[in-house]
Design a protein around this motif. Structure first.
Motif, PDB file in Angstrom:
ATOM      1  N   LEU A   1     -23.408  35.016  32.064  1.00  0.00           N
ATOM      2  CA  LEU A   1     -22.810  33.741  31.676  1.00  0.00           C
ATOM      3  C   LEU A   1     -23.428  33.216  30.381  1.00  0.00           C
ATOM      4  O   LEU A   1     -22.720  32.755  29.487  1.00  0.00           O
ATOM      5  N   MET A   2     -24.749  33.319  30.262  1.00  0.00           N
ATOM      6  CA  MET A   2     -25.426  32.807  29.072  1.00  0.00           C
ATOM      7  C   MET A   2     -25.093  33.621  27.822  1.00  0.00           C
ATOM      8  O   MET A   2     -25.260  33.142  26.719  1.00  0.00           O
TER       9      MET A   2
ATOM     10  N   SER B   1     -22.054  34.643  27.232  1.00  0.00           N
ATOM     11  CA  SER B   1     -20.642  34.391  26.983  1.00  0.00           C
ATOM     12  C   SER B   1     -20.469  33.374  25.854  1.00  0.00           C
ATOM     13  O   SER B   1     -20.969  32.250  25.946  1.00  0.00           O
TER      14      SER B   1
ATOM     15  N   PHE C   1     -19.113  29.940  26.943  1.00  0.00           N
ATOM     16  CA  PHE C   1     -20.123  29.146  27.643  1.00  0.00           C
ATOM     17  C   PHE C   1     -21.095  28.533  26.643  1.00  0.00           C
ATOM     18  O   PHE C   1     -21.446  27.349  26.750  1.00  0.00           O
ATOM     19  N   ALA C   2     -21.521  29.326  25.651  1.00  0.00           N
ATOM     20  CA  ALA C   2     -22.430  28.818  24.621  1.00  0.00           C
ATOM     21  C   ALA C   2     -21.777  27.685  23.830  1.00  0.00           C
ATOM     22  O   ALA C   2     -22.425  26.688  23.508  1.00  0.00           O
ATOM     23  N   GLU C   3     -20.481  27.832  23.540  1.00  0.00           N
ATOM     24  CA  GLU C   3     -19.760  26.766  22.825  1.00  0.00           C
ATOM     25  C   GLU C   3     -19.676  25.501  23.670  1.00  0.00           C
ATOM     26  O   GLU C   3     -19.826  24.387  23.158  1.00  0.00           O
ATOM     27  N   MET C   4     -19.429  25.661  24.979  1.00  0.00           N
ATOM     28  CA  MET C   4     -19.356  24.498  25.862  1.00  0.00           C
ATOM     29  C   MET C   4     -20.706  23.784  25.905  1.00  0.00           C
ATOM     30  O   MET C   4     -20.769  22.558  25.825  1.00  0.00           O
ATOM     31  N   LEU C   5     -21.792  24.553  26.018  1.00  0.00           N
ATOM     32  CA  LEU C   5     -23.117  23.939  26.017  1.00  0.00           C
ATOM     33  C   LEU C   5     -23.374  23.215  24.700  1.00  0.00           C
ATOM     34  O   LEU C   5     -23.855  22.076  24.691  1.00  0.00           O
TER      35      LEU C   5
ATOM     36  N   VAL D   1     -28.420  27.351  24.530  1.00  0.00           N
ATOM     37  CA  VAL D   1     -28.501  28.346  25.610  1.00  0.00           C
ATOM     38  C   VAL D   1     -29.955  28.518  26.040  1.00  0.00           C
ATOM     39  O   VAL D   1     -30.253  28.651  27.226  1.00  0.00           O
TER      40      VAL D   1
END
Length: 75
Positions: A27-28, A30, A33-37, A44
């Protein structure tokens, strides 16, 4: 010499870095996912170190609400 140093650094990283399960490591890595964080001001690396504690409260509340809805519809 550099291989020995790399091995020692790798061993230190294993001791210091928290153990993450394989699904979390995936997931990390992805990009979405990085953009969402990043859109919530979290890196990350911070998420890897602090887990859910790195996320802002509004995002945590949204996740909890989403899980409640998912639990109600399934259960």
């Amino acid at each position: 010499m550099s291989q020995a140093l790399a091995r020692r650094l790798g061993a230190l990283e294993d001791k210091i870095a928290p153990k993450a399960p394989p699904y979390l490591k995936h997931l990390m890595q992805s990009p979405p996912f990085a953009e969402m964080l990043a859109s919530h001001g979290v890196t990350v690396e911070a998420f890897q170190r602090n887990g859910l504690g790195a996320l802002p409260r509004d995002l945590l509340r949204a996740l909890v609400d989403r899980l409640k809805v998912a639990t109600i519809t399934v259960g």
